[in-house]
Design a protein around this motif. Structure first.
Motif, PDB file in Angstrom:
ATOM      1  N   HIS A 152     -69.268 -45.510  87.055  1.00 34.79           N
ATOM      2  CA  HIS A 152     -70.107 -46.371  86.472  1.00 34.79           C
ATOM      3  C   HIS A 152     -69.669 -46.218  84.890  1.00 34.79           C
ATOM      4  CE1 HIS A 152     -72.856 -47.150  89.540  1.00 34.79           C
ATOM      5  NE2 HIS A 152     -73.011 -45.954  89.919  1.00 34.79           N
ATOM      6  N   GLY A 153     -69.602 -47.563  84.136  1.00 37.33           N
ATOM      7  CA  GLY A 153     -69.468 -47.512  82.888  1.00 37.33           C
ATOM      8  C   GLY A 153     -70.806 -47.165  82.159  1.00 37.33           C
ATOM      9  N   ALA A 154     -70.678 -46.925  80.800  1.00 33.12           N
ATOM     10  CA  ALA A 154     -71.693 -46.428  79.876  1.00 33.12           C
ATOM     11  C   ALA A 154     -71.998 -47.761  79.094  1.00 33.12           C
ATOM     12  CB  ALA A 154     -71.445 -45.343  78.826  1.00 33.12           C
ATOM     13  N   VAL A 155     -73.536 -47.882  78.847  1.00 29.50           N
ATOM     14  CA  VAL A 155     -73.795 -48.949  78.326  1.00 29.50           C
ATOM     15  C   VAL A 155     -74.614 -48.327  76.772  1.00 29.50           C
ATOM     16  CG1 VAL A 155     -75.616 -50.920  77.851  1.00 29.50           C
ATOM     17  CG2 VAL A 155     -74.616 -50.164  80.183  1.00 29.50           C
ATOM     18  N   SER A 156     -74.181 -48.824  75.439  1.00 32.90           N
ATOM     19  CA  SER A 156     -74.534 -48.383  74.664  1.00 32.90           C
ATOM     20  C   SER A 156     -75.389 -49.446  73.695  1.00 32.90           C
ATOM     21  CB  SER A 156     -73.483 -47.841  73.415  1.00 32.90           C
ATOM     22  OG  SER A 156     -72.784 -46.852  74.045  1.00 32.90           O
ATOM     23  N   ARG A 157     -76.456 -48.962  73.263  1.00 32.94           N
ATOM     24  CA  ARG A 157     -77.351 -49.810  72.120  1.00 32.94           C
ATOM     25  C   ARG A 157     -76.861 -49.522  70.586  1.00 32.94           C
ATOM     26  NH1 ARG A 157     -84.027 -50.213  71.285  1.00 32.94           N
ATOM     27  NH2 ARG A 157     -83.716 -52.286  70.638  1.00 32.94           N
ATOM     28  N   HIS A 158     -76.597 -50.499  70.045  1.00 34.44           N
ATOM     29  CA  HIS A 158     -76.355 -50.250  68.315  1.00 34.44           C
ATOM     30  C   HIS A 158     -77.289 -51.083  67.594  1.00 34.44           C
ATOM     31  CE1 HIS A 158     -72.205 -48.188  69.016  1.00 34.44           C
ATOM     32  NE2 HIS A 158     -72.555 -48.938  70.231  1.00 34.44           N
ATOM     33  N   ALA A 181     -64.425 -51.431  90.709  1.00 34.82           N
ATOM     34  CA  ALA A 181     -64.102 -50.612  91.644  1.00 34.82           C
ATOM     35  C   ALA A 181     -62.951 -51.094  92.781  1.00 34.82           C
ATOM     36  CB  ALA A 181     -65.384 -49.897  92.294  1.00 34.82           C
ATOM     37  N   GLN A 182     -63.613 -52.411  93.102  1.00 38.95           N
ATOM     38  CA  GLN A 182     -62.967 -53.259  94.037  1.00 38.95           C
ATOM     39  C   GLN A 182     -61.784 -53.791  93.633  1.00 38.95           C
ATOM     40  OE1 GLN A 182     -65.801 -56.080  95.043  1.00 38.95           O
ATOM     41  NE2 GLN A 182     -67.419 -54.677  95.821  1.00 38.95           N
ATOM     42  N   GLY A 183     -61.326 -53.848  92.368  1.00 38.50           N
ATOM     43  CA  GLY A 183     -60.118 -54.423  91.887  1.00 38.50           C
ATOM     44  C   GLY A 183     -60.180 -55.855  91.517  1.00 38.50           C
ATOM     45  N   LYS A 184     -61.701 -56.214  91.671  1.00 35.63           N
ATOM     46  CA  LYS A 184     -61.678 -57.696  91.534  1.00 35.63           C
ATOM     47  C   LYS A 184     -61.780 -58.277  90.067  1.00 35.63           C
ATOM     48  CE  LYS A 184     -63.321 -58.407  96.371  1.00 35.63           C
ATOM     49  NZ  LYS A 184     -64.589 -58.634  97.060  1.00 35.63           N
ATOM     50  N   ALA A 185     -62.186 -57.362  89.290  1.00 32.49           N
ATOM     51  CA  ALA A 185     -62.237 -57.647  87.873  1.00 32.49           C
ATOM     52  C   ALA A 185     -61.518 -56.843  87.098  1.00 32.49           C
ATOM     53  CB  ALA A 185     -63.655 -57.594  87.337  1.00 32.49           C
ATOM     54  N   LYS A 186     -60.888 -57.218  85.775  1.00 32.28           N
ATOM     55  CA  LYS A 186     -60.145 -56.365  84.950  1.00 32.28           C
ATOM     56  C   LYS A 186     -61.017 -55.463  84.341  1.00 32.28           C
ATOM     57  CE  LYS A 186     -56.348 -57.749  83.061  1.00 32.28           C
ATOM     58  NZ  LYS A 186     -55.218 -58.380  82.122  1.00 32.28           N
ATOM     59  N   PRO A 187     -60.616 -54.176  83.874  1.00 30.75           N
ATOM     60  CA  PRO A 187     -61.430 -53.529  83.068  1.00 30.75           C
ATOM     61  C   PRO A 187     -61.699 -54.191  81.836  1.00 30.75           C
ATOM     62  CG  PRO A 187     -60.202 -52.118  84.285  1.00 30.75           C
ATOM     63  CD  PRO A 187     -59.700 -53.579  84.703  1.00 30.75           C
ATOM     64  N   MET A 188     -62.772 -54.292  81.226  1.00 30.40           N
ATOM     65  CA  MET A 188     -63.314 -55.026  80.087  1.00 30.40           C
ATOM     66  C   MET A 188     -64.219 -54.464  79.486  1.00 30.40           C
ATOM     67  SD  MET A 188     -65.005 -58.519  81.544  1.00 30.40           S
ATOM     68  CE  MET A 188     -63.952 -58.712  82.979  1.00 30.40           C
ATOM     69  N   ILE A 189     -64.430 -54.774  78.302  1.00 32.29           N
ATOM     70  CA  ILE A 189     -65.785 -54.358  77.459  1.00 32.29           C
ATOM     71  C   ILE A 189     -66.408 -55.618  77.318  1.00 32.29           C
ATOM     72  CG2 ILE A 189     -66.324 -53.717  74.863  1.00 32.29           C
ATOM     73  CD1 ILE A 189     -64.133 -51.827  74.882  1.00 32.29           C
ATOM     74  N   GLU A 235     -63.516 -46.302  83.379  1.00 38.41           N
ATOM     75  CA  GLU A 235     -62.109 -45.586  82.930  1.00 38.41           C
ATOM     76  C   GLU A 235     -62.489 -45.197  81.551  1.00 38.41           C
ATOM     77  OE1 GLU A 235     -59.112 -48.212  83.987  1.00 38.41           O
ATOM     78  OE2 GLU A 235     -58.878 -48.766  81.863  1.00 38.41           O
ATOM     79  N   PHE A 236     -63.138 -45.812  80.666  1.00 40.49           N
ATOM     80  CA  PHE A 236     -62.974 -45.750  79.067  1.00 40.49           C
ATOM     81  C   PHE A 236     -62.945 -44.357  78.650  1.00 40.49           C
ATOM     82  CE2 PHE A 236     -64.787 -45.368  74.888  1.00 40.49           C
ATOM     83  CZ  PHE A 236     -63.916 -45.937  74.335  1.00 40.49           C
ATOM     84  N   ASN A 287     -73.779 -54.587  84.181  1.00 40.05           N
ATOM     85  CA  ASN A 287     -73.168 -53.368  84.275  1.00 40.05           C
ATOM     86  C   ASN A 287     -72.964 -52.763  85.593  1.00 40.05           C
ATOM     87  OD1 ASN A 287     -76.022 -52.542  84.393  1.00 40.05           O
ATOM     88  ND2 ASN A 287     -75.740 -50.347  84.020  1.00 40.05           N
ATOM     89  N   PHE A 288     -73.878 -52.943  86.673  1.00 39.77           N
ATOM     90  CA  PHE A 288     -73.654 -52.753  87.829  1.00 39.77           C
ATOM     91  C   PHE A 288     -72.655 -53.534  88.636  1.00 39.77           C
ATOM     92  CE2 PHE A 288     -77.846 -50.548  87.335  1.00 39.77           C
ATOM     93  CZ  PHE A 288     -77.333 -49.232  87.382  1.00 39.77           C
ATOM     94  N   ILE A 289     -72.629 -54.864  88.346  1.00 39.84           N
ATOM     95  CA  ILE A 289     -71.556 -56.028  88.727  1.00 39.84           C
ATOM     96  C   ILE A 289     -70.348 -55.521  88.368  1.00 39.84           C
ATOM     97  CG2 ILE A 289     -71.155 -58.565  88.677  1.00 39.84           C
ATOM     98  CD1 ILE A 289     -74.202 -58.905  88.429  1.00 39.84           C
ATOM     99  N   LEU A 290     -70.168 -55.201  87.139  1.00 33.46           N
ATOM    100  CA  LEU A 290     -68.944 -55.066  86.562  1.00 33.46           C
ATOM    101  C   LEU A 290     -68.296 -53.670  87.268  1.00 33.46           C
ATOM    102  CD1 LEU A 290     -69.613 -55.841  83.036  1.00 33.46           C
ATOM    103  CD2 LEU A 290     -67.315 -56.414  84.101  1.00 33.46           C
ATOM    104  N   ASP A 291     -69.299 -52.651  87.329  1.00 32.24           N
ATOM    105  CA  ASP A 291     -68.753 -51.506  87.934  1.00 32.24           C
ATOM    106  C   ASP A 291     -68.231 -51.661  89.505  1.00 32.24           C
ATOM    107  OD1 ASP A 291     -69.719 -49.651  85.699  1.00 32.24           O
ATOM    108  OD2 ASP A 291     -71.461 -49.436  86.687  1.00 32.24           O
ATOM    109  N   ASN A 292     -69.017 -52.688  90.159  1.00 33.15           N
ATOM    110  CA  ASN A 292     -68.514 -52.852  91.644  1.00 33.15           C
ATOM    111  C   ASN A 292     -67.305 -53.588  91.512  1.00 33.15           C
ATOM    112  OD1 ASN A 292     -70.721 -51.454  92.474  1.00 33.15           O
ATOM    113  ND2 ASN A 292     -72.038 -53.185  92.520  1.00 33.15           N
TER     114      ASN A 292
END
Lengths: 373, 373
Positions: free
Chosen positions: B132-138, B198-206, B158-159, B190-195
């Protein structure tokens, strides 16, 4: 966008909440007046009885509501101390969340509206025009607890990932029924830190807020959890998760100082019990230990088998806070008497208040200035 | 901790919510059955009529509840498609949040319970056993909007802050009435991106999720906001805040790639309007533009004075999604017809569904795999 009139919206396939909210918007509730009184209103023409329960620092105040000819129930408080108050309506004996409130209690089991009576000057938990630290939510898979869990990290406003500056770290533990972010959502810990740091009253520090449910099934027990065997297991497993898994993760990812003098542990209620159980059994890791309204372990001699005056002399601060109206007040007094018998020094912080967030926000604001000094 | 029996708790000064919740815990609502039907229950012996409104992908379904001899109203749905559903009770014509639900709609104006009908296999928005990726509030102070505002940042699993790897960045905008974290709390971004990662279907992104209220007073207008002059001002001021203040902050604090081919902007409803207004007027900054159920600007020629086929040829993707039951469907069709007249290529994504989160979660899961390719 075409300017769509509200009545037209009602005829479309908009989600119910937009359409259904139009009515309720004519009711203002709660209304916080300049004199710090608060008026609650509720449109329920058919109801026979309505009350509002306000959760204040001393427990609960119940106010009877009266109905006007349009079916609106209302009640106005006396002038309230500046604070953040939780409240619920009770209508014909059933709890009802105010349909018009826009801020909510954040909790696994409780519902309620929130209202802020602002201070003048602003109270320490209010968001002010000062630099703000970021709050991050992380996830990890724990082998010890057998689940995926989250934790939150507060970074001080000055934090710069490119700097090599390191910070002391406070592990801050929520209570039973809180979400992992209880200290943020209800405790306003990030704003309290921002304000104290801006005033030079607290040292810039990193605060880590883990999940306190090291036995995840505990939550399935609802309010009966303290009466189950899982309760003690949950507390006893907590330091394993914290020391073996979470602290290494934090120290790998954030520039925290790793000596015991730069590491504190504090918590409220269940988290207060976890803080003393972890801290007093690992004085080599934590020099600062601060339980608030703590659910302290039952059998103290069993819980702290190695604690003695020599160990106690290494504690920089054991700060034991409890409100005089707290249902755990006597247990905390017994705990302090036991510590005295063992020759363990501590600071006793007895305040006004019950087992509730107005106490813990003030506790945190009082604790932070003395940490890492 | 002494094992305190529930009845004893009632006699203490515990906050009202603990004591008052004991009753309600005998009622289970909502109950999601293995066959994907859902039973709702509500203890209201004095009520004369009760319904439950379920917000599904196509709009709203209303189900009549029936009362048993113990005063408990109940209703059971047909088998539901795996999804996250919002719902409200209506009792004698008044909206009531389910007193027993434990997950809530997160919104400035709307209340409601949430229930998840899980998929088998799990749906793309469910939290799975993947990294899972982290989510930060600024927070930052904006000179352009004149307030303090927050934004959220998703970092891919992977960050590693010590790595020099840089990432493409998606600016993802919420709708009117959402909190700043709408895409997290309701959209499960965040969970949609994580999934997908993990499936290799989306590029890791911010992913950066700013507040879309560039005129803060807009929220004071409630549901009437789109009918006020502030609405257009809010959209028109958004790109100034984003381009002049937020993007420099993000690029100073996170390792994001700074070329237009690595920068996307997407949003829903009001945020869809902000995405096209910002993106199509700043094609030099954004190569990927994706409005969903967008509240597109009224006067297109005025909103996009410089847009022409030459400009349009630089767009890598203009992805225009709208549900066929959305109240903004016709506006989106008109927008696409106008783009065709200007010679601007786009991808039209017409789906089933109304103006609601089940559509936008699916939109995001469909969009992410085609970004930055």
């Amino acid at each position: 966008m075409t300017l769509v009139a509200p009545l037209l919206l009602l005829t479309t396939t908009l989600p119910l909440f937009i359409a259904r909210s139009l009515d309720a918007q004519t009711i203002q509730s709660p209304e916080v007046h300049p004199d710090r009184t608060v008026t609650f209103r509720l449109l329920m023409p058919l109801a026979q009885k309505a009350e509002v329960h306000v959760d204040d620092i001393s427990g609960m105040t119940t106010i009877t509501m009266t109905k006007d000819s349009s079916g609106v129930w209302s009640a106005t408080t006396t002038a309230l101390t500046p604070d953040i108050y939780a409240y619920q309506f009770a209508v014909d004996g059933q709890d009802i969340l105010d349909p018009n409130v826009r801020a909510y209690v954040s909790n696994h089991f409780r519902q309620g509206g929130l209202l802020t009576v602002p201070g003048s000057p602003a109270a320490i938990w209010e968001q002010k025009e000062v630099p703000h630290g970021a709050v991050s939510r992380h996830f990890f898979s724990s082998k010890i607890t057998g689940d995926q869990r989250d934790y939150y990290v507060y970074l001080p406003p000055e934090f710069d990932p490119r700097s090599r500056k390191t910070y002391p770290v406070l592990y801050l533990l929520h209570g039973y029924s809180d979400y992992t972010d209880g200290w943020i959502a209800m405790g306003r810990a990030n704003f309290i830190l921002d304000n104290l740091i801006a005033q030079g009253k607290a040292k810039p520090m990193i605060v880590v807020m883990p999940s306190g449910y090291s036995v995840p099934a505990l939550l399935d027990k609802g309010w009966a959890a303290p009466q189950t065997p899982l309760w003690r297991l949950n507390v006893e497993r907590f330091p394993d998760m914290l020391l073996e898994e979470l602290i290494p993760l934090v120290e790998g990812g954030y520039p925290v100082q790793r000596d015991r003098n730069s590491r504190a542990i504090a918590g409220l209620s269940m988290g207060g019990g976890e803080a003393v159980y972890t801290g007093l059994n690992h004085i080599d890791r934590f020099a600062w230990i601060a339980p608030m309204s703590a659910a302290v372990p039952d059998d103290l001699a069993h819980a702290f088998p190695k604690l003695n005056a020599n160990q106690g002399s290494k504690i920089r601060l054991l700060w034991i806070a409890c409100g005089k109206q707290d249902f755990l007040y006597e247990e905390n007094r017994n705990f302090k008497a036991w510590l005295t018998l063992q020759g363990i020094p501590f600071t006793s912080v007895e305040t006004e208040g019950a087992h509730t967030w107005p106490v813990w926000r003030r506790n945190l604001a009082d604790l932070l200035p003395v940490l890492f000094r």
